[in-house]
Scaffold this motif. Structure first.
Motif, PDB file in Angstrom:
ATOM      1  N   ARG A 263      -8.442  13.998   2.130  1.00 43.47           N
ATOM      2  CA  ARG A 263      -8.177  15.583   1.953  1.00 43.47           C
ATOM      3  C   ARG A 263      -7.130  15.654   0.933  1.00 43.47           C
ATOM      4  O   ARG A 263      -7.304  16.450  -0.012  1.00 43.47           O
ATOM      5  CB  ARG A 263      -7.874  16.208   3.160  1.00 43.47           C
ATOM      6  N   ILE A 264      -6.077  14.860   1.034  1.00 44.20           N
ATOM      7  CA  ILE A 264      -5.004  15.154   0.085  1.00 44.20           C
ATOM      8  C   ILE A 264      -5.423  14.578  -1.289  1.00 44.20           C
ATOM      9  O   ILE A 264      -5.143  15.398  -2.111  1.00 44.20           O
ATOM     10  CB  ILE A 264      -3.785  14.084   0.598  1.00 44.20           C
ATOM     11  N   LEU A 265      -6.367  13.375  -1.316  1.00 43.71           N
ATOM     12  CA  LEU A 265      -6.879  12.787  -2.527  1.00 43.71           C
ATOM     13  C   LEU A 265      -7.846  13.986  -3.283  1.00 43.71           C
ATOM     14  O   LEU A 265      -7.947  13.944  -4.504  1.00 43.71           O
ATOM     15  CB  LEU A 265      -7.149  11.423  -2.454  1.00 43.71           C
ATOM     16  N   GLN A 266      -8.544  14.449  -2.316  1.00 42.33           N
ATOM     17  CA  GLN A 266      -9.365  15.572  -2.591  1.00 42.33           C
ATOM     18  C   GLN A 266      -8.769  16.696  -3.599  1.00 42.33           C
ATOM     19  O   GLN A 266      -9.029  16.968  -4.671  1.00 42.33           O
ATOM     20  CB  GLN A 266     -10.186  16.066  -1.843  1.00 42.33           C
ATOM     21  N   ARG A 267      -7.532  17.095  -3.053  1.00 43.92           N
ATOM     22  CA  ARG A 267      -6.945  18.179  -3.599  1.00 43.92           C
ATOM     23  C   ARG A 267      -6.137  17.582  -4.922  1.00 43.92           C
ATOM     24  O   ARG A 267      -6.143  18.559  -5.676  1.00 43.92           O
ATOM     25  CB  ARG A 267      -5.888  18.811  -2.603  1.00 43.92           C
ATOM     26  N   ILE A 268      -5.843  16.368  -5.026  1.00 41.62           N
ATOM     27  CA  ILE A 268      -5.514  16.013  -6.345  1.00 41.62           C
ATOM     28  C   ILE A 268      -6.636  15.782  -7.383  1.00 41.62           C
ATOM     29  O   ILE A 268      -6.409  16.169  -8.414  1.00 41.62           O
ATOM     30  CB  ILE A 268      -4.966  14.731  -6.133  1.00 41.62           C
ATOM     31  N   ARG A 269      -7.714  15.569  -6.829  1.00 42.46           N
ATOM     32  CA  ARG A 269      -8.831  15.269  -7.796  1.00 42.46           C
ATOM     33  C   ARG A 269      -9.287  16.629  -8.251  1.00 42.46           C
ATOM     34  O   ARG A 269      -9.892  16.818  -9.170  1.00 42.46           O
ATOM     35  CB  ARG A 269      -9.989  14.529  -7.068  1.00 42.46           C
ATOM     36  N   GLU A 270      -9.118  17.702  -7.222  1.00 38.73           N
ATOM     37  CA  GLU A 270      -9.502  19.040  -7.982  1.00 38.73           C
ATOM     38  C   GLU A 270      -8.429  19.864  -8.621  1.00 38.73           C
ATOM     39  O   GLU A 270      -9.044  20.679  -9.069  1.00 38.73           O
ATOM     40  CB  GLU A 270      -9.807  19.903  -6.508  1.00 38.73           C
ATOM     41  N   GLY A 271      -7.336  19.171  -8.786  1.00 36.88           N
ATOM     42  CA  GLY A 271      -6.175  19.601  -9.509  1.00 36.88           C
ATOM     43  C   GLY A 271      -5.542  20.849  -9.039  1.00 36.88           C
ATOM     44  O   GLY A 271      -4.557  21.352  -9.644  1.00 36.88           O
ATOM     45  N   ILE A 272      -5.649  20.691  -7.529  1.00 38.84           N
ATOM     46  CA  ILE A 272      -5.031  21.854  -6.747  1.00 38.84           C
ATOM     47  C   ILE A 272      -3.399  21.321  -6.528  1.00 38.84           C
ATOM     48  O   ILE A 272      -2.581  22.072  -6.620  1.00 38.84           O
ATOM     49  CB  ILE A 272      -5.602  22.112  -5.609  1.00 38.84           C
ATOM     50  N   ILE A 273      -3.195  19.997  -6.227  1.00 39.71           N
ATOM     51  CA  ILE A 273      -1.912  19.595  -6.093  1.00 39.71           C
ATOM     52  C   ILE A 273      -1.560  18.411  -7.137  1.00 39.71           C
ATOM     53  O   ILE A 273      -2.650  17.849  -7.599  1.00 39.71           O
ATOM     54  CB  ILE A 273      -1.495  19.238  -4.699  1.00 39.71           C
ATOM     55  N   ASN A 274      -0.381  18.229  -7.568  1.00 39.76           N
ATOM     56  CA  ASN A 274      -0.005  16.892  -8.242  1.00 39.76           C
ATOM     57  C   ASN A 274       0.361  15.822  -7.433  1.00 39.76           C
ATOM     58  O   ASN A 274       0.377  15.857  -6.279  1.00 39.76           O
ATOM     59  CB  ASN A 274       0.780  17.323  -9.415  1.00 39.76           C
ATOM     60  N   ALA A 275       0.351  14.698  -7.952  1.00 38.79           N
ATOM     61  CA  ALA A 275       0.432  13.305  -7.261  1.00 38.79           C
ATOM     62  C   ALA A 275       2.101  13.284  -6.576  1.00 38.79           C
ATOM     63  O   ALA A 275       2.099  12.785  -5.391  1.00 38.79           O
ATOM     64  CB  ALA A 275       0.534  12.153  -8.159  1.00 38.79           C
ATOM     65  N   LYS A 276       3.024  14.025  -7.029  1.00 39.06           N
ATOM     66  CA  LYS A 276       4.353  14.241  -6.363  1.00 39.06           C
ATOM     67  C   LYS A 276       4.008  14.859  -4.920  1.00 39.06           C
ATOM     68  O   LYS A 276       4.580  14.374  -3.809  1.00 39.06           O
ATOM     69  CB  LYS A 276       5.254  14.681  -7.170  1.00 39.06           C
ATOM     70  N   THR A 277       3.659  15.913  -5.228  1.00 44.21           N
ATOM     71  CA  THR A 277       3.222  16.858  -3.879  1.00 44.21           C
ATOM     72  C   THR A 277       2.549  16.146  -2.943  1.00 44.21           C
ATOM     73  O   THR A 277       2.770  16.041  -1.537  1.00 44.21           O
ATOM     74  CB  THR A 277       2.469  18.193  -4.267  1.00 44.21           C
ATOM     75  N   ALA A 278       1.391  15.498  -3.388  1.00 48.58           N
ATOM     76  CA  ALA A 278       0.653  14.448  -2.546  1.00 48.58           C
ATOM     77  C   ALA A 278       1.413  13.577  -1.893  1.00 48.58           C
ATOM     78  O   ALA A 278       1.053  13.462  -0.459  1.00 48.58           O
ATOM     79  CB  ALA A 278      -0.566  13.976  -3.284  1.00 48.58           C
ATOM     80  N   LYS A 279       2.450  12.809  -2.550  1.00 47.10           N
ATOM     81  CA  LYS A 279       2.950  11.683  -2.036  1.00 47.10           C
ATOM     82  C   LYS A 279       4.100  12.391  -0.932  1.00 47.10           C
ATOM     83  O   LYS A 279       4.548  11.885   0.304  1.00 47.10           O
ATOM     84  CB  LYS A 279       3.810  11.026  -2.849  1.00 47.10           C
ATOM     85  N   ASP A 280       4.775  13.500  -1.152  1.00 50.66           N
ATOM     86  CA  ASP A 280       5.642  14.290  -0.272  1.00 50.66           C
ATOM     87  C   ASP A 280       4.774  14.629   1.125  1.00 50.66           C
ATOM     88  O   ASP A 280       5.097  14.346   2.358  1.00 50.66           O
ATOM     89  CB  ASP A 280       6.093  15.635  -1.003  1.00 50.66           C
ATOM     90  N   LEU A 281       3.695  15.326   1.010  1.00 49.26           N
ATOM     91  CA  LEU A 281       2.891  15.450   2.103  1.00 49.26           C
ATOM     92  C   LEU A 281       2.613  14.132   3.057  1.00 49.26           C
ATOM     93  O   LEU A 281       2.803  14.150   4.303  1.00 49.26           O
ATOM     94  CB  LEU A 281       1.406  16.151   1.842  1.00 49.26           C
ATOM     95  N   PHE A 282       2.216  13.247   2.217  1.00 49.05           N
ATOM     96  CA  PHE A 282       1.605  11.930   2.941  1.00 49.05           C
ATOM     97  C   PHE A 282       2.914  11.403   3.642  1.00 49.05           C
ATOM     98  O   PHE A 282       2.786  11.093   4.872  1.00 49.05           O
ATOM     99  CB  PHE A 282       1.265  10.982   1.811  1.00 49.05           C
ATOM    100  N   MET A 283       4.174  11.248   3.163  1.00 52.83           N
ATOM    101  CA  MET A 283       5.288  10.825   3.781  1.00 52.83           C
ATOM    102  C   MET A 283       5.639  11.596   4.871  1.00 52.83           C
ATOM    103  O   MET A 283       5.985  11.119   5.948  1.00 52.83           O
ATOM    104  CB  MET A 283       6.677  10.895   2.637  1.00 52.83           C
ATOM    105  N   GLU A 284       5.432  13.045   4.881  1.00 47.57           N
ATOM    106  CA  GLU A 284       5.982  13.837   5.914  1.00 47.57           C
ATOM    107  C   GLU A 284       5.085  13.914   6.984  1.00 47.57           C
ATOM    108  O   GLU A 284       5.311  13.521   8.282  1.00 47.57           O
ATOM    109  CB  GLU A 284       5.845  15.438   5.384  1.00 47.57           C
ATOM    110  N   PHE A 285       3.819  13.628   6.662  1.00 45.88           N
ATOM    111  CA  PHE A 285       2.813  13.137   7.856  1.00 45.88           C
ATOM    112  C   PHE A 285       3.064  11.788   8.444  1.00 45.88           C
ATOM    113  O   PHE A 285       3.136  11.804   9.695  1.00 45.88           O
ATOM    114  CB  PHE A 285       1.416  13.136   7.450  1.00 45.88           C
TER     115      PHE A 285
END
Lengths: 511, 95
Positions: free
Chosen positions: A396-418
């Motif tokens: 889902r995180i990668l889907q939101r990157i691919r859709e242009g909704i979030i950028n890679a940095k936000t994605a990584k922050d979410l991933f680390m938090e999880f």
């Protein structure tokens, strides 16, 4: 002690063959109904057959035969329709019968082969090689001797006695310690991949013996020495390096090599002689009259073939051909079944609504699985199935990157938090969920800023506030670009679309 | 094929049997008798006959992979000469 670095002596060729004992992952022993669970109190899993009480008879475990068949199929070997168990006689107290039930001239698995990948080093390009497998046979494990002080006595624990082993014997096809390690790692991955062995090396589920010799190229094989019981890949590398160096120095100093069995001492980094050939056992093999010949019907072989998953070689080739991954990425992902499966699921879950799998961004998924997920598991020493973030959450995180909704940095922050949530639970549960991804994006306003007007305004402000740095940049100090990117990203609270922001910065700084 | 007294001593050593010279002589005579019987059998023409690995022409029955044996350590160790901490104790062996 000999110096440790191997002098690459081209006038010597190194020849290595491996014998690997894999403990088969059955619940019960190979010839009796006692449990094989690891770590039980001494002798509580040693039944009448395990301790060899007079009058007991062995009955063969179907689960062990099935696992041997699976292995044979996975290495393209002939499965013997008719094989025989033999007694290998030797005297040792952790072998109460006075013989080990093994197979001798009619093993269950015949000639096969596996392909190994030798990784690149600083001085050498990586390459692929086929290693031939001579045979694999079923046998029983022995018990354990504890030589600690029991008033000058030895303690015997027979829990392990009768645990099913598949001994896999290779041809002497390996020409360096690196090739031997690559072969052992490939085999280790394969037996776990097809689910016949848990591969736990600390618990002795996967034990290697290396037969090592050296010769002048083109001459007959040299006399070999066998290094026993290598239970880690690191020790295997060290032991073979040391042994090769020792043999070469011995021969170059005019000495000869005696056939012998040696042990590796990890503390000293040396191999040490255990016994020479003259004292070696004469095993007096003969067919075990307690066991009838093992007949394997074709339908059992077909049943096992059906149960085999796609094999690592085939999957690696598919990842390269159909997913467009590099040979390196494909090899890393297929080094373990759990990782490979995780990658495939992430790719599936990263699809936009209605998108077909052909359009997945496999490279993006591979990068995340290798650089983030696998790296974290490695760092924290987690078993290959203990993922901190589930495949559908990462998808889902990668889907939101691919859709242009979030950028890679936000994605990584979410991933680390999880991942931290999972770690805090002792990896008893996954961190985050697909729903939480979207909820946090919404609640925290993480949607990336792709409005060029907003980004331009922010860049204008930075340029105005840093006139001196702008002048330096314009006079040729290109390196300052990163400084501006950092400021702009910070001003956008990490949410700016990085590609867009780079373009705007470049344009505006260019003056 | 004939058996020498040294063959008998070697087999005894492999089986960790301490045989006196006299015992070795007796075993040599007895084993040689068995060898005589084998020699008689080897005189039989077995051309074209497949060797058997078992006397009966039946095959191995397989057992389902299930744990059926529980812990009987106490019972088994009741006849052991020496035990400690759940282990069977034997004279020290260092290879």
């Amino acid at each position: 002690m000999l110096h440790k670095t191997i002098v690459r002596a081209p006038e010597w060729e190194i020849v290595i063959g491996l014998e690997v004992h894999t403990q088969l992952s059955t619940s019960s022993k190979i010839f009796s109904g006692a449990s094989t669970a690891f770590g039980a109190e001494p002798n509580t899993q040693a039944d009448a057959v395990s301790i060899a009480l007079p009058g007991v008879l062995p009955v063969l475990n179907k689960g062990a035969v099935e696992r041997a068949i699976k292995f044979g199929l996975a290495v393209g070997a002939h499965i013997a329709p008719h094989s025989v168990f033999a007694r290998k006689n030797y005297f040792y107290p952790d072998l109460p019968k006075g013989y080990q039930i093994s197979q001798f001239d009619l093993p269950v698995v015949g000639k096969g082969q596996i392909t190994i990948q030798i990784p690149s080093t600083d001085s050498e390009q990586g390459y692929e090689k086929v290693v031939r497998i001579t045979r694999a046979h079923l046998e029983e494990d022995a018990g354990k001797s504890l030589h600690e002080d029991f008033h000058g006595m030895t303690g015997i624990d027979l829990n392990r006695a009768g645990t099913p082993l598949l001994e896999i014997v290779s041809e002497p096809d390996m020409r360096s310690a690196a090739e031997a390690v690559a072969y052992a790692k490939t085999l280790h991955s394969l037996v776990r991949w097809i689910g016949i062995c848990d591969g736990n090396m600390q618990e002795g589920s996967f034990r290697c013996d290396a037969n090592v010799s050296v010769r002048r190229p083109g001459t007959p094989l040299g006399t070999r020495r066998e290094i026993k019981n290598l239970n880690s890949f690191k020790f295997m590398q060290q032991a073979i390096d040391y042994e090769v160096q020792w043999q070469i120095e011995t021969l170059e100093n005019g000495g000869t090599i005696q056939q012998a069995t040696v042990l590796f001492d990890p503390d000293k980094g040396e191999t040490r002689m255990m016994r020479t050939k003259e004292e070696a056992h004469d095993y007096r093999y003969f067919p075990d009259p307690d066991l009838l010949p093992l007949e394997i019907p074709p339908q059992l072989i077909e049943e096992m073939r059906e149960l085999l998953p796609e094999l690592p070689d085939a999957m690696r080739a598919r990842f390269i051909k159909e997913c467009g991954l590099s040979a390196y990425d494909a090899a890393v992902l297929t080094s373990d079944w759990n990782t490979a499966n995780y990658f495939e699921c992430v790719a599936k879950y990263s699809l936009k609504d209605g998108e077909s799998l052909d359009n997945a961004d496999f490279k993006l998924c591979a990068n995340w699985v290798i650089n983030e997920v696998a790296a974290k598991m490695n760092q924290e020493g987690l078993a290959s199935w203990r993922f901190g973030v589930s495949d559908n959450t990462l998808g889902r995180i990668l889907q939101r990157i691919r859709e242009g909704i979030i950028n890679a940095k936000t994605a990584k922050d979410l991933f680390m938090e999880f991942w931290d949530i999972a770690r805090n639970s002792g990896y008893q549960q996954f961190g985050g969920s697909p729903r939480l991804v979207d909820q946090l994006i919404d609640e925290r306003g993480l949607t990336q800023v792709s409005d060029s007007g907003a980004i331009e305004a922010l860049v204008d402000e930075i340029i105005a506030a840093n006139a001196d740095k702008v002048a330096e940049y314009r006079s040729g100090k290109d390196k300052l670009f990163g400084f501006f990117v950092g400021l702009a990203m910070k001003a956008s609270k990490g949410k700016a679309n990085p590609v867009q922001m780079n373009d705007i910065l470049k344009h505006k700084l260019g003056g | 094929m004939s058996l020498t007294i040294n063959d008998v001593k070697k087999v005894a050593r492999l089986a960790r049997l301490a045989a006196t010279e006299q015992e070795a002589q007796i075993a040599h005579a007895q084993l040689s008798g068995i060898f005589g019987l084998i020699a008689e059998m080897q005189a039989v023409d077995t051309t074209g006959i497949e060797p058997m690995s078992h006397a009966q022409d039946v095959t191995q029955r397989l057992r389902e992979d299930k744990v059926t044996e529980g812990d009987q350590r106490e019972l088994f160790q009741s006849i052991a000469p020496q035990v400690e901490a759940g282990l069977y104790l034997v004279p020290q062996v260092i290879e």
